[in-house]
Design a protein around this motif. Structure first.
Motif: not given
Length: 204
Positions: A6, A191, A195
């Protein structure tokens, strides 16, 4: 299991409510270290742990961080969730989080000028080559739970049994991930700040 990556670009200033949201989710010991650093570094570290919380919710449905233990050389792990291995890295303007079911290490660095003395020490001519080497060594050392001393006195034995790969996450950054699972694939999730906070604010 694939290694889950991520990544988040910190591409704007954080609002007071957003900073409070991130601070409220920090482990206590990390919070104590954080309050002694300058704001830009604070934002990086807070976003890294915020991204970890986001990833844990997405992957495992966890609403809170499990209790974190810190090893002797500084690597964090979940005290009672050995099935979830993680590692974090942050640099100016970007953070990254890696999760796997086996030990994992990750590093990200902003492209910037390295001192000529450092390039000479590593027998490297080009900045790009240096940062590519650096993030891969950093990720490998972190996979083993080793500190920065391992980078100053690199031991090729650290590379045995570890698969390390470069990642292209954002323009102007170098990144790499290392795992003891040499056959693991890698799934990357980018991301945005919006978000991230849309997810985290739900829990506040």
């Amino acid at each position: 299991m694939e290694i889950q990556i991520y990544a988040l670009a910190i591409d704007r200033d954080l609002g007071d409510e957003e900073r409070e949201c991130l601070l409220s989710g920090l482990p206590y010991l990390r919070y104590q270290r954080l309050i002694r650093t300058r704001e830009s570094k604070q934002n990086q570290a807070m976003c890294a742990y915020g991204l970890l919380r986001y990833a844990l919710r997405e992957l495992y449905g966890l609403e809170e961080l499990p209790e974190i233990a810190i090893a002797a050389e500084g690597k964090p792990s979940f005290r009672e969730r050995g099935d979830i291995q993680f590692n974090l890295s942050h640099t100016n303007g970007a953070v990254v989080c890696a999760l796997h079911d086996q030990p994992v290490g990750v590093d990200i660095e902003q492209d910037r000028e390295a001192a000529q003395t450092i390039l000479h020490y590593y027998h490297i001519d080009r900045q790009e080559q240096f940062w590519q080497m650096w993030v891969q060594r950093e990720a490998t050392a972190k996979c083993h739970g080793r500190g920065s001393a391992a980078l100053c006195h690199w031991n090729r034995a650290l590379e045995a049994g570890v698969a390390c790969r470069a990642m292209e996450l954002f323009d102007g950054y170098y990144a790499a991930v290392a795992s003891r699972d040499c056959n693991a694939g890698c799934a990357c999730h980018i991301v945005t700040l919006d978000e991230l906070f849309q997810s985290l604010m739900v829990r506040v």
